[in-house]
Enzyme design. Structure first.
Site, mmCIF file in Angstrom:
data_model
loop_
_atom_site.group_PDB
_atom_site.id
_atom_site.type_symbol
_atom_site.label_atom_id
_atom_site.label_comp_id
_atom_site.label_asym_id
_atom_site.label_seq_id
_atom_site.Cartn_x
_atom_site.Cartn_y
_atom_site.Cartn_z
ATOM 1 N N SER A 146 0.864 58.309 36.020
ATOM 2 C CA SER A 146 1.055 59.154 37.202
ATOM 3 C C SER A 146 2.204 60.121 36.963
ATOM 4 C CB SER A 146 1.375 58.278 38.421
ATOM 5 O OG SER A 146 1.800 59.065 39.516
ATOM 6 N N TYR A 159 5.274 51.600 42.236
ATOM 7 C CA TYR A 159 4.143 52.247 41.578
ATOM 8 C C TYR A 159 4.603 53.052 40.364
ATOM 9 C CZ TYR A 159 -0.061 55.166 41.093
ATOM 10 O OH TYR A 159 -1.177 55.816 40.619
#
Length: 254
Positions: A146, A159
């Protein structure tokens, strides 16, 4: 003798980026296996679209957070492939399945950390391990990270941290699998308009406009921006790309 098509396994391929990856890879003439967690109808629709292109495709239910299920999944998959293609092996593995977590550090629970860890790191690690005996040499692995490993946004600590771990894991995988000529890369999408995280980038106008304002190309990402790059990494044209983090964000936050 008839040449066997190459085969890619994509986790979380029933919707969002995984769906787009599956379709883009099929357009490259590669047969596709996707997994889905609960959305069987959506998975069946993806399979139908791929078969209309003239490629073979199959779908399996899999919870990538449950590593204890991986043995039976791999057994079922390899039996099917042996029957359908005369080989139990795949050529490409795309570790795409995932969920979002938006929570400030002060409010994050241990259960939330465990859930994200199981899906985004432990699941990736052990599914890859289980599939290695059934991967053809000179194939490839694409892990999904990400832009949040580089761009720090409050609420994404868990995350983003676990995606950083996946980026490091990718380099180790590339080193250890180099003798088999298996290439391992990781892509890092920026903010993309899908249903991920409840569709917040796609459906929240304020968030969408804010992200577009600090992205060099002036918009948020679309699934096609990602799927085509993953498909490219599954071709011979990408053979010399290995152990790389490839950010696909349109220049977000530069």
């Amino acid at each position: 003798m008839e040449t066997r098509n190459k085969i890619a396994l994509i986790t979380g391929g029933s919707r969002g980026l995984g769906r787009n990856m599956a379709l883009a890879i099929a357009r490259k003439g590669i047969d596709v296996v996707i997994t889905y967690h609960t959305k069987k109808e959506a998975a069946d629709e993806v399979i139908e679209q791929i078969r209309l292109m003239g490629q073979s495709a199959w779908a399996f239910q899999l919870d990538t957070s449950n590593t204890k299920s991986f043995g039976s999944f791999v057994n079922e998959l390899t039996i099917l492939l042996e029957k359908e293609t005369n080989s139990p092996n795949i050529d490409f593995l795309i570790n795409n399945a995932g969920t979002a977590l938006y929570a400030p550090i002060a409010d994050t629970t241990e259960e939330q950390v465990d859930e994200v860890f199981n899906i985004h790191y432990k699941g990736v690690f052990f599914l890859t391990q289980k599939m290695l005996p059934f991967m053809n040499d000179s194939g490839g692995i694409v892990n999904i990270s990400s832009g949040l490993t580089r761009i720090v946004m409050p609420g994404s600590a868990v995350y983003g941290s676990l995606k950083s771990a996946v980026e490091t894991l990718t380099r180790y995988q590339a080193k250890e699998l180099g003798s088999r000529k298996i290439r391992v890369n990781v892509i890092a999408p920026g903010a993309i308009e899908t249903d991920f995280g409840g569709g917040r980038v796609r459906d929240n106008k304020e968030i969408n406009e804010q992200i577009a304002s600090f992205t060099a190309l002036g918009r948020t990402g679309l699934p096609d921006d990602i799927g085509k790059v993953v498909a490219f990494l599954c071709t011979e044209d990408a053979y010399w790309i290995n152990a790389q983090r490839i950010e696909i964000s349109g220049g977000q936050g530069i």
